[in-house]
Structure formats: structure tokens, C-alpha cells
Design a protein around this motif. Sequence first.
Motif, PDB file in Angstrom:
ATOM      1  N   PRO A   1       0.929  -1.216  -0.745  1.00 42.78           N
ATOM      2  CA  PRO A   1       0.243   0.425   0.102  1.00 42.78           C
ATOM      3  C   PRO A   1       0.531   0.864  -0.276  1.00 42.78           C
ATOM      4  O   PRO A   1       0.448   2.159  -0.291  1.00 42.78           O
ATOM      5  CB  PRO A   1      -0.669   0.466   1.550  1.00 42.78           C
ATOM      6  CG  PRO A   1      -0.036  -1.026   2.520  1.00 42.78           C
ATOM      7  CD  PRO A   1       0.926  -2.262   1.420  1.00 42.78           C
ATOM      8  N   ILE A   2       1.862   0.914   0.179  1.00 43.51           N
ATOM      9  CA  ILE A   2       3.362   2.431   0.369  1.00 43.51           C
ATOM     10  C   ILE A   2       3.588   2.497  -1.270  1.00 43.51           C
ATOM     11  O   ILE A   2       4.545   1.177  -1.527  1.00 43.51           O
ATOM     12  CB  ILE A   2       4.146   1.923   1.434  1.00 43.51           C
ATOM     13  CG1 ILE A   2       3.655   1.972   2.488  1.00 43.51           C
ATOM     14  CG2 ILE A   2       4.658   3.498   1.853  1.00 43.51           C
ATOM     15  CD1 ILE A   2       4.544   2.098   3.727  1.00 43.51           C
ATOM     16  N   PRO A   3       3.525   3.360  -1.947  1.00 44.88           N
ATOM     17  CA  PRO A   3       3.867   4.057  -3.307  1.00 44.88           C
ATOM     18  C   PRO A   3       5.564   4.134  -2.828  1.00 44.88           C
ATOM     19  O   PRO A   3       5.832   4.573  -2.200  1.00 44.88           O
ATOM     20  CB  PRO A   3       3.404   5.278  -3.223  1.00 44.88           C
ATOM     21  CG  PRO A   3       2.018   5.550  -2.367  1.00 44.88           C
ATOM     22  CD  PRO A   3       2.534   4.549  -1.515  1.00 44.88           C
ATOM     23  N   ASP A   4       6.374   3.051  -3.928  1.00 43.80           N
ATOM     24  CA  ASP A   4       7.558   2.871  -4.150  1.00 43.80           C
ATOM     25  C   ASP A   4       8.291   4.371  -3.274  1.00 43.80           C
ATOM     26  O   ASP A   4       9.491   5.234  -3.259  1.00 43.80           O
ATOM     27  CB  ASP A   4       8.021   2.450  -5.360  1.00 43.80           C
ATOM     28  CG  ASP A   4       7.538   1.497  -5.281  1.00 43.80           C
ATOM     29  OD1 ASP A   4       7.666   0.144  -4.340  1.00 43.80           O
ATOM     30  OD2 ASP A   4       8.066   0.612  -6.649  1.00 43.80           O
ATOM     31  N   GLU A   5       7.871   5.509  -4.179  1.00 45.45           N
ATOM     32  CA  GLU A   5       8.147   6.886  -4.671  1.00 45.45           C
ATOM     33  C   GLU A   5       8.640   7.184  -2.518  1.00 45.45           C
ATOM     34  O   GLU A   5       9.060   7.579  -2.058  1.00 45.45           O
ATOM     35  CB  GLU A   5       7.788   7.796  -5.301  1.00 45.45           C
ATOM     36  CG  GLU A   5       8.301   9.154  -4.834  1.00 45.45           C
ATOM     37  CD  GLU A   5       7.503  10.274  -5.452  1.00 45.45           C
ATOM     38  OE1 GLU A   5       8.180  11.516  -5.448  1.00 45.45           O
ATOM     39  OE2 GLU A   5       6.253   9.737  -6.301  1.00 45.45           O
TER      40      GLU A   5
END
Length: 525
Positions: free
Chosen positions: A175-179
Motif C-alpha cells: 500500500p505504500i507507493p515506492d516513491e
Amino acid sequence: MSFSKRNLTELRQISDKRAQLFAKLNVNNLEDLLFFFPRAYQDMSKTTPLHLVVDGETTTIKAKIAKTPTLQRRGKLSWIKTALTDGATVISAIWFNQPWLMQKLQPDNIFYFYGKIQNQGRSFSIQNPQIMTEQEYSDNKIQAIYPLTKGLTQNLIRSAVKQTIDLYDNYLYDPIPDEIRKKAKLSTLEFALEKIHLPNNQQECLIARERLAFEELFLIRVALYLLKKKRVEDAKAYSLLIEDTVKNEQIIEQMNQLRANLPFELTNAQVMAVNDLLNDLKKSNPMNRLLQGDVGSGKTLVAAFAIAYVKFCGGQSLFMAPTSILAKQHYQTLKDFFAEYPFEIRLLTGQTKSKVRAEILESTANGKIELIVGTHAVLEQDLKFENLVLTITDEQHRFGVKQRAVLGETDNKGYTPHRLVISATPIPRTLGLILYGDLDLTLMRELPKGRKKIQTYTATSQDETRIYTLMRKAVERNEQVYVVCPLIEDSDELDDVDSVESVYKQLSQNIFPDLNIGLLHGSLK
């Protein structure tokens, strides 16, 4: 197939009966097991030479079986005894009710032992130690400790978790975007899920915990943001942006006069806070703002300016406090503040007499009362406002969920009141955004001139004598001392928690019988 749809019975040693035991821990499928995190860890990574072991310590030792073990029985009780050595020192070892270990404990075999050291005269022993081969120790230097229920063991849960991790193939969506993940220097979800259960060292455990904790707070923050966005889009409030130029100038003059009449100057923090509130009140979307500041920072005065603006614009306000004592304090403060203005303010609590209450309800419904100050008693269904524009809640966390929900209900015209929450509880900005994510945040970090800084210290029961001495010295300086307790009366369930009545009796009769000590709590008539 998704892990959430795969049963625990796919795993070795997990029968239907054992799966039912896992269900008691809210673990119903493989995904639940993957997120069934340890409550602690058993760190066996540090070994201790036998000549340095300490009585009472739980430690890891590497030793050789020094002599053939003996097995003895007495009724249902059995025990195995042997000696261990590292070549320089010898200690004894004993295991109770584990007769099958006789086959493993062969002389000259070297193992790692993890257990509690006990001193016996001049010698030491280790009782019921865990036994590990070189490979087993290498793989399990840090072992997870899980919550248990009767019928399940740590080894069984560890085995089930290990099997689940082996089956895991990065199927979960991160759920955490890579960026964001890379910017925060967090591990991948796959790494975190493996190392939270099977860390090779403490550093891996910390990396996994940080990643999973960040994810939990991140999801809460996103959910609160979406709730706030929906509220802004869907709800409408009374906008106090006055288009009539003459009336607007009159209101501005009244607000300026109110400030000019103060016997002191507002702090910069108070001015900024008032501006935040007035700007919110002029919007057509409901204000949802947290005003946080230390005791004595002037939060009630800031709220009073918001109430004044609502009054001058023709609206009504509601000020709620968690206790009747605090409600009366706010009522008196606001009465004094508006003493020179024709302002109808009334106090409404559970102690308000029926006849007076009926009169208040009628005057509130027809708009004659412009401000109600009270406790949760104001939330009863029979209290109706003609034009409720602003609700203020002091220490909102002390109200129940349903009570807080009532404050956000729309009126019969479809309008939602502007909402202000006041709190003196110190909340760091980041934590405040999490706890009050659906609220805008105004922090008041400045105290009025001349106000002494509050100094806070911690103490334990061992410091009682010193605390009593400090209290005595304060009284001798003609100062007052307040002792605050979590309970009014003693509780059988909370026998280690002091009550107001027991502390009052102790102080007035035993510690300070010569001093004038008062008793005050919410149940006093």
C-alpha cells in the motif's frame, strides 16, 4: 489463490481442532497468520562462557555433554540430570518431564543451551534449557514470542508461521507507493513480513517494525484524509461571510472593541488562532479544527472571540465540557468576558433543575439564548437550536463516540455546525495529525506575558517522603497544592490505583493533620 482464502489446515501439524484454537487468536487463514506479529523476542545470540555465568540470568551457553545422563522417575514426575563443560568449567543441567531427551543427550556431543542459571552452593546449574545443534542455533538466534491460548505452543506457532512465509510469493499489494517508501528509507513489504517473524539480528527486527508501523499510520492518515475530503465535499455550514458592507463594518468594529476592552494584550499565538477560526467561520464548509495549547495559553479566550463573531452574525454557539465543574468554570469565564454586552448565556448540566431546564430548552429553540455552556446533558434529544452555527468541545477524547457524533449532526435545514475542539493534552504535530487527521490543527506554543512556565516532574511511590516535604514547603510559602487522583472511590478491580477519598483521608488524618485540606470531585452535591 489469495492467502486470505487459504485455510490453516494446509499447513503441517495444523488439524481442524488446532485451527479452531488459532481462531481464538483471530487467526483464521494464512494471511491472518502472516500478520499475527510477535509480542516480544527471545534473543539467544550472545553466548556466555561457563566461568562467567551469573545466578538468576537467562543466557546461552555452548557446552559438551560431560557424562552420561541419568533418568529418574517418581510417580508422574521424571527428570534427567547430566553435566556440561566447555573444557574449563563444569555445571550441572536438569530437565523435568522430558524423558525423550535421553536419546539426544549423548556424551561428548556439543550443543547450545538456553536457560536460566541457578547457583547451588559452590556450583551452578541450568534448568530446563532449550537444546540446539549448531545449525539450529544459527537459524534461531532470535526467536519470536507470540500471544498464546490454551492448547497452542510457541514452537507450533513458529512452525506454522515459517511454513506460511515459505509459501508467500509476494502476493500482497504494497500500500505504500515506492516513491514514498524510498524517501522514508523503508524496507519492502516482503522483507518486513519475513523479518518481523524471523529476524537474524535485532537490526532486522527494528527495520521490519519501523516499516510495518509506518504502513499502519500511513493507512490511517490516508483514510482520515479521505473522510475529511468527503466531509468538505458533502457537508455545508452557515457561512459567516457578511456581504452587507455596513453590517460587516459594524461587526468588525464590535470585534475590535472587544479586543480593545481587554486589560492585556493578546499573544501572537492567540491572534493567529483567532484568525484561523474567523477564516474558517466565513467558509461554506464546516470548520473542523483542533486548538491545542498548554494550560494557561489562553485557548478559552480564543474560543470566546469565535463565539462573539457568531453572536454578532446572529448565530448560536454550544460549548461542551467533560465535567460539570469544568462547565461551570467556562460558564463563569465567558459570562465575565461578555459582561458589557447584551449576551444571553446559560449553563446546562445534569444538575440543572427541571423547571430551569425547560425554560432553557424553550429559549434555545426560539433563538433567545445565544450560547449554551454545559456537559453531555446538552446532547439529549430535546435540546433544539434555532440557528446553531458553532460547537466547541473541551477535551473531546473524554466524550464517548456517540456523544461526539451528535455534535456533527446536521440541523433541519441541512446545515452542519462549525466544530472546534480544544485540548491541553500535549500532542506533537505529527501525532496530532494522526489522532485528529480529520481536523485542521492550530498550535498555541506561546504563553501570555508574566505567565510562569509549568514545570513537570515524574516521581514514584518511593519518593513519597520527598513529595510530602515539597508540599509542606509550598504551603509555608502561602501557595496551594492540588492532588489529582484517577478514581473517586476505591475499586476492587483497581486495587493499586489511588482514589480521591483514600488520599484525602491519608493526607488530612495522617500526613498533614494541621493543614486545611479540602475534598473536591464531580459527585459532590
